[in-house]
Design an enzyme around this catalytic site. Structure first.
Site, PDB file in Angstrom:
ATOM      1  N   ASP A  23      34.393  33.911  48.474  1.00  7.82           N
ATOM      2  CA  ASP A  23      35.346  34.815  47.836  1.00  7.82           C
ATOM      3  C   ASP A  23      36.703  34.746  48.528  1.00  7.82           C
ATOM      4  O   ASP A  23      36.772  34.612  49.753  1.00  7.82           O
ATOM      5  CB  ASP A  23      34.791  36.253  47.910  1.00  7.82           C
ATOM      6  CG  ASP A  23      35.532  37.193  46.956  1.00  7.82           C
ATOM      7  OD1 ASP A  23      36.269  36.699  46.079  1.00  7.82           O
ATOM      8  OD2 ASP A  23      35.363  38.410  47.094  1.00  7.82           O
ATOM      9  N   ASN A  71      31.923  36.028  35.852  1.00  5.93           N
ATOM     10  CA  ASN A  71      33.185  35.269  35.878  1.00  5.93           C
ATOM     11  C   ASN A  71      33.619  34.796  34.487  1.00  5.93           C
ATOM     12  O   ASN A  71      34.783  34.438  34.281  1.00  5.93           O
ATOM     13  CB  ASN A  71      33.085  34.051  36.820  1.00  5.93           C
ATOM     14  CG  ASN A  71      33.124  34.409  38.296  1.00  5.93           C
ATOM     15  OD1 ASN A  71      32.666  33.663  39.140  1.00  5.93           O
ATOM     16  ND2 ASN A  71      33.693  35.582  38.622  1.00  5.93           N
TER      17      ASN A  71
HETATM   18  C1  FPP Z   1      36.244  33.196  44.446  1.00  6.34           C
HETATM   19  O1  FPP Z   1      37.596  33.532  44.656  1.00  6.34           O
HETATM   20  C2  FPP Z   1      36.184  31.954  43.735  1.00  6.34           C
HETATM   21  C3  FPP Z   1      35.543  31.731  42.559  1.00  6.34           C
HETATM   22  C4  FPP Z   1      34.687  32.695  41.858  1.00  6.34           C
HETATM   23  C5  FPP Z   1      35.777  30.436  41.886  1.00  6.34           C
HETATM   24  C6  FPP Z   1      34.874  29.257  42.148  1.00  6.34           C
HETATM   25  C7  FPP Z   1      34.721  28.705  43.496  1.00  6.34           C
HETATM   26  C8  FPP Z   1      35.364  27.608  43.962  1.00  6.34           C
HETATM   27  C9  FPP Z   1      36.417  26.876  43.193  1.00  6.34           C
HETATM   28  C10 FPP Z   1      34.952  27.082  45.287  1.00  6.34           C
HETATM   29  C11 FPP Z   1      34.357  25.699  45.156  1.00  6.34           C
HETATM   30  C12 FPP Z   1      32.965  25.611  44.717  1.00  6.34           C
HETATM   31  C13 FPP Z   1      32.279  24.498  44.325  1.00  6.34           C
HETATM   32  C14 FPP Z   1      30.819  24.440  44.541  1.00  6.34           C
HETATM   33  C15 FPP Z   1      32.895  23.315  43.670  1.00  6.34           C
HETATM   34  P1  FPP Z   1      38.334  34.608  43.735  1.00  6.34           P
HETATM   35  O2  FPP Z   1      39.007  33.898  42.617  1.00  6.34           O
HETATM   36  O3  FPP Z   1      37.356  35.659  43.331  1.00  6.34           O
HETATM   37  O4  FPP Z   1      39.394  35.140  44.760  1.00  6.34           O
HETATM   38  P2  FPP Z   1      40.031  36.608  44.846  1.00  6.34           P
HETATM   39  O5  FPP Z   1      38.911  37.576  45.081  1.00  6.34           O
HETATM   40  O6  FPP Z   1      40.958  36.506  46.015  1.00  6.34           O
HETATM   41  O7  FPP Z   1      40.773  36.824  43.537  1.00  6.34           O
END
Ligand code: FPP
Length: 263
Positions: A23, A71
């Site tokens: 996160d 998401n």
């Molecule tokens: C969390 O940060 C990130 C996600 C839910 C997006 C997906 C994850 C990645 C791109 C990492 C790589 C993973 C793989 C396995 C390829 P957020 O967007 O919730 O951040 P915030 O809480 O600061 O808004």
């Protein structure tokens, strides 16, 4: 990197299974006045480095929460970007993962993902199916409640066909029907980004997992941060609901006597 991780590993046990909520990509990008996409790209790099650091540390199974069932409610352009990013990351990393003996599995409700990505996913799982150095599970479109429901549906279907009787559904049988039912439960859970919650990740599987939370934003989570988490884990006293003097429990077969002592 190897040198940083080993002190933690040698100080105590290394978790056989590590589960991670990554996160903080958006906040990492915000802090640098960059678009959220840049945070997600940096997040992919951090995930790549974590796989390597876990391999060095001797973690046998790593489960990453890449995209939750919730998401899907993010803005359409962000969802589209993430799907595109996963596809490209998979294409780019697959050979290296395979060459390093990593077995890939994707867990979650994949039905809403585009056919192209689903095809790539099953090809990647097929290609790496015989690898045994490390297992990498990527949770996409995953929710812990979804997982429990799909297990319940599968078991109910087996009861309907008569393959299984309802009375046979015990904890072990139920756990076996979950997406990670053929793997040990996570020993250590890490969540970066400052929130202290599980957010519908592996709800059943985390029952006795050690929970580690840190404020570091995911793109900044590196081998040094992992070493800190592993050191914390090595110092934990895992009792799985038992009392401290449990070595003595095995000395008697009298369940009532044991229950009395622990009441
Ligand atoms: C969390 O940060 C990130 C996600 C839910 C997006 C997906 C994850 C990645 C791109 C990492 C790589 C993973 C793989 C396995 C390829 P957020 O967007 O919730 O951040 P915030 O809480 O600061 O808004």
């Amino acid at each position: 990197m190897r040198d940083m991780v080993e002190p933690a590993a040698s100080g105590g046990e290394v978790p056989a299974h590590l589960a991670v909520i990554m996160d903080g990509n958006g906040r990492w990008a915000n802090a640098r006045s960059l678009p959220r996409q840049a945070g997600h790209r940096a997040g992919v790099k951090a995930a790549r480095n974590l796989v390597e650091a876990c391999g060095d540390a001797g973690v046998r199974t790593l489960t990453l929460f890449a995209f939750s069932s919730e998401n899907w409610d993010r803005p359409r352009h962000e969802v589209a970007f993430l799907i595109e990013l996963f596809g490209r990351a998979l294409e780019r990393e697959l050979k290296r993962l395979h060459d390093n003996g990593i077995r890939l599995r994707f867990v979650g409700d994949l039905d809403r993902f585009p056919d192209g990505l689903r095809h790539r996913i099953s090809e990647a799982e097929r290609l790496t199916a015989e690898n045994d150095r490390m297992r990498l599970n990527i949770a996409v479109g995953y929710g812990g409640r979804w997982d429990i429901l799909q297990a319940a549906r599968r078991l109910a279907a087996s009861v309907e066909t008569g393959e299984l009787s309802a009375a046979d559904i015990d904890s072990e049988c139920f756990a076996g029907a979950l997406s990670l039912g053929d793997m040990p439960e996570p020993d250590l859970f890490i969540r970066t980004g400052g929130e202290r919650r599980i957010s519908n990740f592996l709800l059943w599987n985390l029952a006795y997992t050690e929970l580690y939370f840190c404020d570091t934003l995911w793109p900044d989570f590196d081998a040094t941060e992992l070493a800190t988490a592993l050191r914390w884990y090595a110092g934990r006293d895992r009792r799985f609901g038992r009392a401290e003097d449990d070595e003595s429990v095995g000395a008697t077969d009298d369940v009532d006597q044991v229950a009395g002592r622990h009441a």
